[in-house]
Motif scaffolding. Structure first.
Motif, PDB file in Angstrom:
ATOM      1  N   ILE A  71       0.819  -1.218   0.000  1.00  0.00           N
ATOM      2  CA  ILE A  71       0.000   0.000   0.000  1.00  0.00           C
ATOM      3  C   ILE A  71       0.849   1.263   0.000  1.00  0.00           C
ATOM      4  CG2 ILE A  71      -1.868  -1.195   1.194  1.00  0.00           C
ATOM      5  CD1 ILE A  71      -1.138   0.275   3.731  1.00  0.00           C
ATOM      6  N   ILE A  72       2.164   1.098   0.140  1.00  0.00           N
ATOM      7  CA  ILE A  72       3.054   2.254   0.156  1.00  0.00           C
ATOM      8  C   ILE A  72       3.753   2.363  -1.195  1.00  0.00           C
ATOM      9  CG2 ILE A  72       5.068   3.294   1.258  1.00  0.00           C
ATOM     10  CD1 ILE A  72       2.551   3.159   2.998  1.00  0.00           C
ATOM     11  N   PRO A  73       3.653   3.518  -1.872  1.00  0.00           N
ATOM     12  CA  PRO A  73       4.324   3.681  -3.164  1.00  0.00           C
ATOM     13  C   PRO A  73       5.840   3.701  -2.994  1.00  0.00           C
ATOM     14  CG  PRO A  73       3.429   5.773  -2.435  1.00  0.00           C
ATOM     15  CD  PRO A  73       2.925   4.734  -1.453  1.00  0.00           C
ATOM     16  N   GLY A  74       6.537   3.493  -4.082  1.00  0.00           N
ATOM     17  CA  GLY A  74       7.994   3.573  -4.040  1.00  0.00           C
ATOM     18  C   GLY A  74       8.683   2.312  -4.509  1.00  0.00           C
ATOM     19  N   GLY A  75       7.923   1.231  -4.745  1.00  0.00           N
ATOM     20  CA  GLY A  75       8.528   0.023  -5.271  1.00  0.00           C
ATOM     21  C   GLY A  75       9.036   0.252  -6.692  1.00  0.00           C
ATOM     22  N   HIS A 101      13.355  -3.538  -5.806  1.00  0.00           N
ATOM     23  CA  HIS A 101      13.251  -2.806  -4.547  1.00  0.00           C
ATOM     24  C   HIS A 101      11.775  -2.681  -4.175  1.00  0.00           C
ATOM     25  CE1 HIS A 101      17.479  -1.228  -4.559  1.00  0.00           C
ATOM     26  NE2 HIS A 101      17.334  -1.486  -5.842  1.00  0.00           N
ATOM     27  N   THR A 102      11.417  -3.154  -2.988  1.00  0.00           N
ATOM     28  CA  THR A 102      10.043  -3.011  -2.511  1.00  0.00           C
ATOM     29  C   THR A 102      10.059  -2.295  -1.159  1.00  0.00           C
ATOM     30  OG1 THR A 102      10.148  -5.195  -1.456  1.00  0.00           O
ATOM     31  CG2 THR A 102       9.218  -5.096  -3.678  1.00  0.00           C
ATOM     32  N   PRO A 103       9.024  -1.526  -0.853  1.00  0.00           N
ATOM     33  CA  PRO A 103       8.953  -0.873   0.455  1.00  0.00           C
ATOM     34  C   PRO A 103       8.996  -1.915   1.576  1.00  0.00           C
ATOM     35  CG  PRO A 103       7.307   0.033  -1.033  1.00  0.00           C
ATOM     36  CD  PRO A 103       7.874  -1.181  -1.706  1.00  0.00           C
ATOM     37  N   ASP A 104       9.639  -1.573   2.688  1.00  0.00           N
ATOM     38  CA  ASP A 104       9.649  -2.463   3.841  1.00  0.00           C
ATOM     39  C   ASP A 104       8.744  -1.891   4.924  1.00  0.00           C
ATOM     40  OD1 ASP A 104      11.086  -0.373   4.988  1.00  0.00           O
ATOM     41  OD2 ASP A 104      13.014  -1.392   4.819  1.00  0.00           O
ATOM     42  N   LEU A 105       8.693  -2.589   6.063  1.00  0.00           N
ATOM     43  CA  LEU A 105       7.795  -2.140   7.122  1.00  0.00           C
ATOM     44  C   LEU A 105       8.204  -0.792   7.712  1.00  0.00           C
ATOM     45  CD1 LEU A 105       6.739  -5.301   9.163  1.00  0.00           C
ATOM     46  CD2 LEU A 105       5.407  -3.959   7.538  1.00  0.00           C
ATOM     47  N   ASP A 106       9.495  -0.458   7.611  1.00  0.00           N
ATOM     48  CA  ASP A 106       9.905   0.877   8.049  1.00  0.00           C
ATOM     49  C   ASP A 106       9.185   1.940   7.228  1.00  0.00           C
ATOM     50  OD1 ASP A 106      12.139  -1.009   8.779  1.00  0.00           O
ATOM     51  OD2 ASP A 106      12.902   0.808   9.722  1.00  0.00           O
ATOM     52  N   ASP A 107       9.137   1.736   5.898  1.00  0.00           N
ATOM     53  CA  ASP A 107       8.438   2.686   5.032  1.00  0.00           C
ATOM     54  C   ASP A 107       6.961   2.773   5.392  1.00  0.00           C
ATOM     55  OD1 ASP A 107      10.770   3.159   3.413  1.00  0.00           O
ATOM     56  OD2 ASP A 107      10.411   1.229   2.459  1.00  0.00           O
ATOM     57  N   VAL A 108       6.350   1.603   5.628  1.00  0.00           N
ATOM     58  CA  VAL A 108       4.937   1.560   5.990  1.00  0.00           C
ATOM     59  C   VAL A 108       4.697   2.310   7.297  1.00  0.00           C
ATOM     60  CG1 VAL A 108       3.016   0.045   6.648  1.00  0.00           C
ATOM     61  CG2 VAL A 108       4.571  -0.640   4.802  1.00  0.00           C
ATOM     62  N   PHE A 109       5.527   2.006   8.291  1.00  0.00           N
ATOM     63  CA  PHE A 109       5.358   2.604   9.618  1.00  0.00           C
ATOM     64  C   PHE A 109       5.462   4.135   9.540  1.00  0.00           C
ATOM     65  CE2 PHE A 109       6.938   4.129  13.686  1.00  0.00           C
ATOM     66  CZ  PHE A 109       6.111   3.491  14.592  1.00  0.00           C
ATOM     67  N   PHE A 110       6.515   4.620   8.884  1.00  0.00           N
ATOM     68  CA  PHE A 110       6.712   6.069   8.822  1.00  0.00           C
ATOM     69  C   PHE A 110       5.618   6.749   8.019  1.00  0.00           C
ATOM     70  CE2 PHE A 110      11.304   4.901   9.599  1.00  0.00           C
ATOM     71  CZ  PHE A 110      11.313   5.383  10.899  1.00  0.00           C
ATOM     72  N   ALA A 111       5.169   6.108   6.949  1.00  0.00           N
ATOM     73  CA  ALA A 111       4.122   6.712   6.124  1.00  0.00           C
ATOM     74  C   ALA A 111       2.800   6.809   6.877  1.00  0.00           C
ATOM     75  CB  ALA A 111       3.937   5.906   4.843  1.00  0.00           C
ATOM     76  N   LEU A 112       2.479   5.775   7.658  1.00  0.00           N
ATOM     77  CA  LEU A 112       1.183   5.735   8.323  1.00  0.00           C
ATOM     78  C   LEU A 112       1.149   6.509   9.632  1.00  0.00           C
ATOM     79  CD1 LEU A 112       0.203   1.987   7.764  1.00  0.00           C
ATOM     80  CD2 LEU A 112      -0.626   3.989   6.529  1.00  0.00           C
ATOM     81  N   THR A 113       2.320   6.783  10.201  1.00  0.00           N
ATOM     82  CA  THR A 113       2.345   7.480  11.495  1.00  0.00           C
ATOM     83  C   THR A 113       2.900   8.888  11.384  1.00  0.00           C
ATOM     84  OG1 THR A 113       4.520   6.547  12.069  1.00  0.00           O
ATOM     85  CG2 THR A 113       2.565   5.312  12.757  1.00  0.00           C
ATOM     86  N   ASP A 114       3.077   9.348  10.155  1.00  0.00           N
ATOM     87  CA  ASP A 114       3.531  10.715   9.926  1.00  0.00           C
ATOM     88  C   ASP A 114       2.308  11.617   9.784  1.00  0.00           C
ATOM     89  OD1 ASP A 114       4.611  13.097   9.179  1.00  0.00           O
ATOM     90  OD2 ASP A 114       5.678  12.340   7.416  1.00  0.00           O
ATOM     91  N   ASP A 115       2.098  12.469  10.775  1.00  0.00           N
ATOM     92  CA  ASP A 115       0.900  13.316  10.772  1.00  0.00           C
ATOM     93  C   ASP A 115       0.909  14.361   9.660  1.00  0.00           C
ATOM     94  OD1 ASP A 115      -0.468  12.164  12.947  1.00  0.00           O
ATOM     95  OD2 ASP A 115       0.839  13.214  14.348  1.00  0.00           O
TER      96      ASP A 115
END
Length: 331
Positions: A236-240, A302-316
């Motif tokens: 669900i996170i772009p960038g792959g 290259h695929t997004p990892d959970l770090d990318d997911v976490f930062f994207a979803l918790t960045d206000d």
């Protein structure tokens, strides 16, 4: 290395379910309508920044505190009408060790056996079995204060298992452990799930969730920002993208003309082609290159990892519209 069974889904009975859980402390709304469904015999990881409400969820589901609203069932018992039934079916390992350092590891275990009303003989049998299982038999007669951090954590979980719980809540179980002890703890958790135990895990380590969890929920601002398998969340996170590197400038120019959606670097003769990392998209790209007679020197996915997911979803500061997994896909 064993991997999570990411196929676990709605067909399995729910060991833990919650709908609309709410909790406030004074003026602070910690949980603002949380829905969860955790299939039996799986690992469910709850991620979120500090203060997101992860520990509050664990405390509510383990009957340590009551919710202000919503409903929940654990191991078939309703939190509101059968809290004792919930307690009899669960084990809880909190962020801070429950081990008493003034007594030995064996005495800690026997104390738990007494609390679970096991007979003396049964208590000693269970204690011996668990100490052996968690590689603590040799240290059993030593004061727990002499144990390393990893040993104390293993003893903590062994104590949790004395009552043979069907559901275990592990609240940041590997915080402060060295990498070797953390990997040992991961193996213990995998073995528990193989034995049919359901685990709700909160963690600050994204790799830990990726390694262990069948499903993950990201908690932010009192709500579930997204939920799904690790692979679903990464998609669900772009960038792959696929990176193509060339040593032949002519091949690079032909590829640049063919792949008009790619970004390119003239100095390094590389192209970045957008893609979701799936086998289908990769095959499509390779077929296009083969048909055009273009051969790259090197290809990297290259695929997004959970770090990318976490930062994207918790960045206000980042809009989260569209980042929640589709209900039909996620469940």
């Amino acid at each position: 290395m064993p991997t999570p069974n990411h196929g676990t889904g709605a067909a399995s009975p729910a060991a833990v379910s919650a709908a609309g859980l709410r909790k406030s402390f004074g003026d602070k709304h910690v949980l603002d309508g949380i829905d969860l469904r955790i299939p039996a015999g799986s690992v469910f990881a709850l991620l979120g920044p500090n203060g997101a409400g992860k520990t509050t969820v664990v405390k509510i589901l383990s009957t340590l505190i009551s919710a202000d609203g919503g409903q929940a069932q654990v191991a078939g018992h309703d939190l509101a009408t059968s809290p004792q039934g919930v307690r009899s079916a669960i084990g809880v390992t909190g962020q801070f060790s429950a081990v008493d350092g003034l007594i030995t590891g064996e005495e800690n275990m026997l104390l738990m056996a007494d609390l679970h009303h096991l007979s003396k003989a049964e208590g000693r049998r269970v204690t011996a079995d668990l100490l052996e299982r968690f590689d603590l038999a040799e240290a059993a007669a030593k004061p727990a204060s002499t144990y390393s951090g990893g040993m104390k954590r293993r003893l903590d979980i062994a104590m949790t298992l004395v009552g043979s719980p069907r559901v275990i809540f592990l609240d940041e179980p590997t915080t402060g452990l060295d990498p070797r002890s953390r990997h040992t703890m991961w193996q213990i958790i995998r073995e528990l799930v193989t034995g049919g135990v359901t685990v709700l895990l909160t963690t600050q380590y994204l790799e830990e969730a990726d390694q262990l969890a069948d499903r993950i929920a990201v908690l932010h601002n009192g709500r579930i920002a997204a939920e799904g398998t690790p692979d679903e969340l990464k998609r669900i996170i772009p960038g792959g993208h696929v990176q193509l590197r060339f040593t032949d400038p002519t091949a690079y120019r032909h590829a640049t003309a063919l792949l008009t959606d790619a970004t390119h670097d003239e100095d390094s003769l590389t192209l970045r082609v957008p893609g979701d990392g799936s086998q289908r998209s990769l095959r499509t790209l390779l077929d296009r290159l083969d048909t055009a007679g273009i051969e790259a020197t090197e290809l990297t996915v290259h695929t997004p990892d959970l770090d990318d997911v976490f930062f994207a979803l918790t960045d206000d500061t980042t809009p989260t519209t569209g980042t929640t997994t589709d209900k039909e896909t996620a469940r």
